[in-house]
Design a protein around this motif. Structure first.
Motif, PDB file in Angstrom:
ATOM      1  N   PRO A  20       0.738   7.708   3.546  1.00 32.02           N
ATOM      2  CA  PRO A  20      -0.351   8.654   3.826  1.00 32.02           C
ATOM      3  C   PRO A  20      -0.540   9.705   2.748  1.00 32.02           C
ATOM      4  N   GLU A  21       0.494   9.970   1.946  1.00 33.73           N
ATOM      5  CA  GLU A  21       0.378  10.979   0.898  1.00 33.73           C
ATOM      6  C   GLU A  21       1.545  10.843  -0.074  1.00 33.73           C
ATOM      7  N   LEU A  22       1.351  11.392  -1.263  1.00 33.33           N
ATOM      8  CA  LEU A  22       2.414  11.539  -2.252  1.00 33.33           C
ATOM      9  C   LEU A  22       2.377  12.970  -2.778  1.00 33.33           C
ATOM     10  N   PRO A  23       3.520  13.656  -2.822  1.00 34.78           N
ATOM     11  CA  PRO A  23       4.834  13.188  -2.382  1.00 34.78           C
ATOM     12  C   PRO A  23       4.911  13.051  -0.870  1.00 34.78           C
ATOM     13  N   LEU A  24       5.888  12.294  -0.413  1.00 35.26           N
ATOM     14  CA  LEU A  24       6.049  12.063   1.015  1.00 35.26           C
ATOM     15  C   LEU A  24       6.563  13.314   1.717  1.00 35.26           C
ATOM     16  N   ALA A  25       6.170  13.460   2.964  1.00 36.23           N
ATOM     17  CA  ALA A  25       6.699  14.539   3.789  1.00 36.23           C
ATOM     18  C   ALA A  25       8.179  14.284   4.069  1.00 36.23           C
ATOM     19  N   ASP A  26       8.929  15.351   4.278  1.00 34.42           N
ATOM     20  CA  ASP A  26      10.358  15.244   4.551  1.00 34.42           C
ATOM     21  C   ASP A  26      10.569  14.934   6.026  1.00 34.42           C
ATOM     22  N   LEU A  27      10.357  13.657   6.368  1.00 31.87           N
ATOM     23  CA  LEU A  27      10.467  13.211   7.747  1.00 31.87           C
ATOM     24  C   LEU A  27      11.430  12.034   7.836  1.00 31.87           C
ATOM     25  N   ASP A  28      11.932  11.795   9.029  1.00 29.14           N
ATOM     26  CA  ASP A  28      12.847  10.676   9.228  1.00 29.14           C
ATOM     27  C   ASP A  28      12.112   9.339   9.240  1.00 29.14           C
ATOM     28  N   SER A  29      10.876   9.333   9.723  1.00 28.60           N
ATOM     29  CA  SER A  29      10.110   8.091   9.834  1.00 28.60           C
ATOM     30  C   SER A  29       8.630   8.377   9.615  1.00 28.60           C
ATOM     31  N   ILE A  30       7.974   7.498   8.844  1.00 34.30           N
ATOM     32  CA  ILE A  30       6.550   7.657   8.544  1.00 34.30           C
ATOM     33  C   ILE A  30       5.852   6.326   8.799  1.00 34.30           C
ATOM     34  N   PRO A  31       4.891   6.270   9.709  1.00 34.01           N
ATOM     35  CA  PRO A  31       4.135   5.018   9.929  1.00 34.01           C
ATOM     36  C   PRO A  31       3.300   4.684   8.689  1.00 34.01           C
ATOM     37  N   VAL A  32       3.254   3.402   8.324  1.00 32.28           N
ATOM     38  CA  VAL A  32       2.464   2.974   7.169  1.00 32.28           C
ATOM     39  C   VAL A  32       1.665   1.723   7.531  1.00 32.28           C
ATOM     40  N   GLU A  33       0.750   1.384   6.650  1.00 29.03           N
ATOM     41  CA  GLU A  33      -0.027   0.158   6.809  1.00 29.03           C
ATOM     42  C   GLU A  33       0.889  -1.044   6.576  1.00 29.03           C
ATOM     43  N   PRO A  34       0.435  -2.256   6.899  1.00 33.28           N
ATOM     44  CA  PRO A  34       1.270  -3.437   6.672  1.00 33.28           C
ATOM     45  C   PRO A  34       1.780  -3.508   5.231  1.00 33.28           C
ATOM     46  N   ILE A  35       3.054  -3.780   5.094  1.00 33.96           N
ATOM     47  CA  ILE A  35       3.705  -3.846   3.783  1.00 33.96           C
ATOM     48  C   ILE A  35       3.539  -5.256   3.221  1.00 33.96           C
ATOM     49  N   GLU A  36       3.064  -5.341   1.979  1.00 31.22           N
ATOM     50  CA  GLU A  36       2.795  -6.632   1.347  1.00 31.22           C
ATOM     51  C   GLU A  36       3.575  -6.764   0.048  1.00 31.22           C
ATOM     52  N   SER A  37       3.839  -7.989  -0.365  1.00 33.29           N
ATOM     53  CA  SER A  37       4.472  -8.228  -1.658  1.00 33.29           C
ATOM     54  C   SER A  37       3.576  -9.109  -2.520  1.00 33.29           C
ATOM     55  N   TYR A  38       3.689  -8.920  -3.834  1.00 35.95           N
ATOM     56  CA  TYR A  38       2.802  -9.594  -4.782  1.00 35.95           C
ATOM     57  C   TYR A  38       3.590 -10.043  -6.008  1.00 35.95           C
ATOM     58  N   LEU A  39       3.169 -11.146  -6.585  1.00 28.03           N
ATOM     59  CA  LEU A  39       3.659 -11.521  -7.909  1.00 28.03           C
ATOM     60  C   LEU A  39       3.078 -10.524  -8.898  1.00 28.03           C
ATOM     61  N   CYS A 274      -8.515  -1.040 -10.475  1.00 26.80           N
ATOM     62  CA  CYS A 274      -8.222   0.031  -9.512  1.00 26.80           C
ATOM     63  C   CYS A 274      -8.997  -0.130  -8.203  1.00 26.80           C
ATOM     64  N   GLY A 275      -9.947  -1.035  -8.166  1.00 27.86           N
ATOM     65  CA  GLY A 275     -10.792  -1.197  -6.997  1.00 27.86           C
ATOM     66  C   GLY A 275     -10.286  -2.197  -5.986  1.00 27.86           C
ATOM     67  N   SER A 276      -9.077  -2.730  -6.171  1.00 32.80           N
ATOM     68  CA  SER A 276      -8.523  -3.681  -5.210  1.00 32.80           C
ATOM     69  C   SER A 276      -7.091  -3.286  -4.879  1.00 32.80           C
ATOM     70  N   ALA A 277      -6.714  -3.436  -3.618  1.00 30.71           N
ATOM     71  CA  ALA A 277      -5.367  -3.081  -3.185  1.00 30.71           C
ATOM     72  C   ALA A 277      -4.356  -4.122  -3.660  1.00 30.71           C
ATOM     73  N   GLY A 278      -3.122  -3.671  -3.889  1.00 29.01           N
ATOM     74  CA  GLY A 278      -2.079  -4.577  -4.353  1.00 29.01           C
ATOM     75  C   GLY A 278      -2.006  -4.620  -5.860  1.00 29.01           C
ATOM     76  N   THR A 279      -1.164  -5.491  -6.383  1.00 30.76           N
ATOM     77  CA  THR A 279      -0.966  -5.598  -7.828  1.00 30.76           C
ATOM     78  C   THR A 279      -1.535  -6.914  -8.340  1.00 30.76           C
ATOM     79  N   HIS A 280      -2.481  -6.822  -9.282  1.00 31.43           N
ATOM     80  CA  HIS A 280      -3.055  -8.005  -9.932  1.00 31.43           C
ATOM     81  C   HIS A 280      -3.724  -8.949  -8.941  1.00 31.43           C
ATOM     82  N   THR A 281      -4.277  -8.392  -7.870  1.00 31.08           N
ATOM     83  CA  THR A 281      -4.912  -9.239  -6.862  1.00 31.08           C
ATOM     84  C   THR A 281      -6.341  -9.601  -7.207  1.00 31.08           C
ATOM     85  N   ASN A 282      -6.998  -8.802  -8.054  1.00 28.16           N
ATOM     86  CA  ASN A 282      -8.404  -9.059  -8.369  1.00 28.16           C
ATOM     87  C   ASN A 282      -8.709  -8.512  -9.755  1.00 28.16           C
TER      88      ASN A 282
END
Length: 297
Positions: A20-39, A274-282
């Motif tokens: 949700p932001e950088l730097p991260l808040a000092d919290l024990d748990s932060i909900p995030v969007e689905p985590i994805e991996s990329y080549l 910069c217009g697509s999410a992830g790394t080298h996806t588009n």
């Protein structure tokens, strides 16, 4: 020549966490969007970017005999991109990248390979002889390829990333390359001057994120190329933008374009990435680059 560009080093797996932001808040748990991996990683971004721009590109690297390494081998086979690799028990490089809603990122890089790793130079020597241009990533083992590329009279490029102008690790790459890309984020005021004074470079491109890039051609005034905003592609993720810039710059350079023309292409490709999410996806294609060049050239 069978290859337009041979990339040496720099393929791995990115895990992207949209926070949700950088730097991260000092919290024990932060909900995030689905985590994805990329080549991903820098060498792969340049090789794939060149491939999508119509160049014959290939990559050599050290990877692991692990699921990540298998994913790399399978993907390169599917893409039809030449891949030569050596296996190392330390495994395949990985990175966890935290990405904020405005596209900024924090990269947690796991290079894995031990310092001083060396591999059989025959991993790259046959391909250097078949390539017009060699792009050498700043992997420690890859520095041994610099002399082979010079001996073969090939043009050489490198990306020093966030070099501080002092770290000795980067200096072999900085001084052996004809085209040097570097992030302006940590570069001191005399960083570009040092590269031009101590190395072979004819051109140094300082990439400055939202501020665009600065083209330093030996003996000429510095030229600034502002970043481009695409109304139909707002910035969502800056992962891989620098690699896209490098690929498009090299594509135009190898096509005989001037340095400024290559910088314009790089700017377009980096902004597009910069217009697509992830790394080298588009990454931008040759056709789309031609269209955008007519609009923003």
């Amino acid at each position: 020549m069978e290859l337009d560009v041979l990339v040496i080093g720099g393929v791995g797996i990115d895990t992207i966490v949209r926070v949700p932001e950088l730097p991260l808040a000092d919290l024990d748990s932060i909900p995030v969007e689905p985590i994805e991996s990329y080549l991903a990683h820098t060498g792969h971004g340049v090789a794939l970017g060149c491939h999508l721009l119509g160049l014959q590109a290939g990559l050599v690297d050290v990877i692991g005999d692990d699921p990540e390494g298998e994913r790399i081998r399978r993907t390169y086979q599917e893409l039809g991109l030449p891949l030569r690799f050596a296996l190392h028990p330390s495994g395949t490089r990985r990175s966890v990248n935290l990405v904020s809603p405005d596209g900024r990122r924090l990269s947690l890089y796991d290079g894995r390979h031990p310092h001083g790793l060396r591999v059989d130079p025959n991993l790259w020597r046959p391909l250097i002889r078949r390539a017009e241009h060699v792009h050498v990533s700043i992997m420690d083992f890859a520095r041994d390829a610099l002399g082979d590329a010079i001996a073969a009279d090939r043009s050489i490029s490198t990306d020093l990333h966030d070099w501080d102008g002092r770290n000795e690790h980067h200096k072999d790459f900085a001084t052996a390359s004809d085209i040097v890309f570097v992030s302006a984020s940590s570069l001191p005021a005399d960083g570009v001057e040092w590269i031009l004074a101590n190395g072979r470079a004819e051109v140094v491109i300082a990439m400055a994120g939202a501020d665009g890039s600065y083209l330093h051609v030996r003996g000429e005034p510095v030229q600034h190329f502002p970043a481009i905003e695409f109304k139909d592609r707002p910035v969502v993720d800056t992962n891989g933008a620098g690699d896209a810039y490098v690929a498009a710059f090299l594509a135009r350079y190898l096509d005989g374009a001037t340095w400024p023309e290559a910088a314009v292409a790089g700017t377009l490709a980096g902004s597009w990435a910069c217009g697509s999410a992830g790394t080298h996806t588009n990454l931008i294609t040759a056709e789309e680059l031609a269209v955008r060049s007519r609009t923003h050239g």
